[in-house]
Write a protein that holds these residues in place. Structure first.
Motif, mmCIF file in Angstrom:
data_model
loop_
_atom_site.group_PDB
_atom_site.id
_atom_site.type_symbol
_atom_site.label_atom_id
_atom_site.label_comp_id
_atom_site.label_asym_id
_atom_site.label_seq_id
_atom_site.Cartn_x
_atom_site.Cartn_y
_atom_site.Cartn_z
ATOM 1 N N GLY A 18 0.787 -1.212 0.000
ATOM 2 C CA GLY A 18 0.000 0.000 0.000
ATOM 3 C C GLY A 18 0.823 1.267 0.000
ATOM 4 N N ALA A 43 -1.894 1.632 4.171
ATOM 5 C CA ALA A 43 -1.841 2.209 2.830
ATOM 6 C C ALA A 43 -1.640 3.718 2.950
ATOM 7 N N TRP A 58 -9.745 -1.861 -1.113
ATOM 8 C CA TRP A 58 -8.577 -2.014 -0.245
ATOM 9 C C TRP A 58 -8.949 -2.889 0.940
#
Length: 165
Positions: A18, A43, A58
């Motif tokens: 990420g 991330a 995600w």
């Protein structure tokens, strides 16, 4: 390596990691209409923002082989080279795999590239020197300025007219 441009529209892409490299890899894929899933415990803000905007998915956790079993393209971009190696080892021989920490483990390199409309120019050094590839790309960007987009479009129109019965 065999140079090839691939239509990514609708293709499943899984990116492990990420960080900034993962983000740089996903942007052109997103522009091409790929379905992107990023899997990483953390991330950067830009990736989180894309996920919040529902442009990508995600999962905030470590990656597992089941996550990429049906992916068309896998990008191993974690900051842990052993995780990247495991991803490459578990991928199917029919999947495209890019391993950012060791270009020899994957079967796909991501070149330095740019577009001028339909004109696309990509440069790679086969993993020998990404910095050199970026320098060459910058030189080519100056040589092939925005005026080439119009020229290529004109050539495209002429070609389309020749195809009509």
């Amino acid at each position: 390596m065999f140079p090839l441009f691939v239509r990514m529209t609708g293709k499943k892409v899984v990116i492990a990691g990420g960080g900034r490299i993962a983000y740089r890899r996903l942007l052109p894929l997103l522009d091409e209409g790929a379905y992107i899933t990023v899997i990483s415990p953390q991330a950067i803000d830009a990736i989180v923002h894309l996920a919040e905007q529902k442009q990508i998915t995600w999962h905030a956790r470590p990656i597992e082989p089941a996550d990429y079993i049906d992916a068309f393209l896998i990008i191993a971009a974690t900051n842990d080279s052993s995780v990247n190696e495991q991803i490459a080892a578990h991928a199917s021989p029919n999947q495209l795999v890019n391993v950012v920490s060791n270009h020899l483990l994957g079967n796909v390199h991501v070149p330095a590239f740019f577009s001028r409309g339909k004109l696309q120019i990509a440069v790679t050094t086969g993993g020998a020197s990404p910095t050199l590839a970026k320098q060459i790309k910058k030189q080519l960007e100056q040589q092939f300025d925005e005026s080439f987009a119009k020229y290529v479009d004109e050539q495209y129109e002429k070609r389309q007219q020749r195809k009509e019965p």
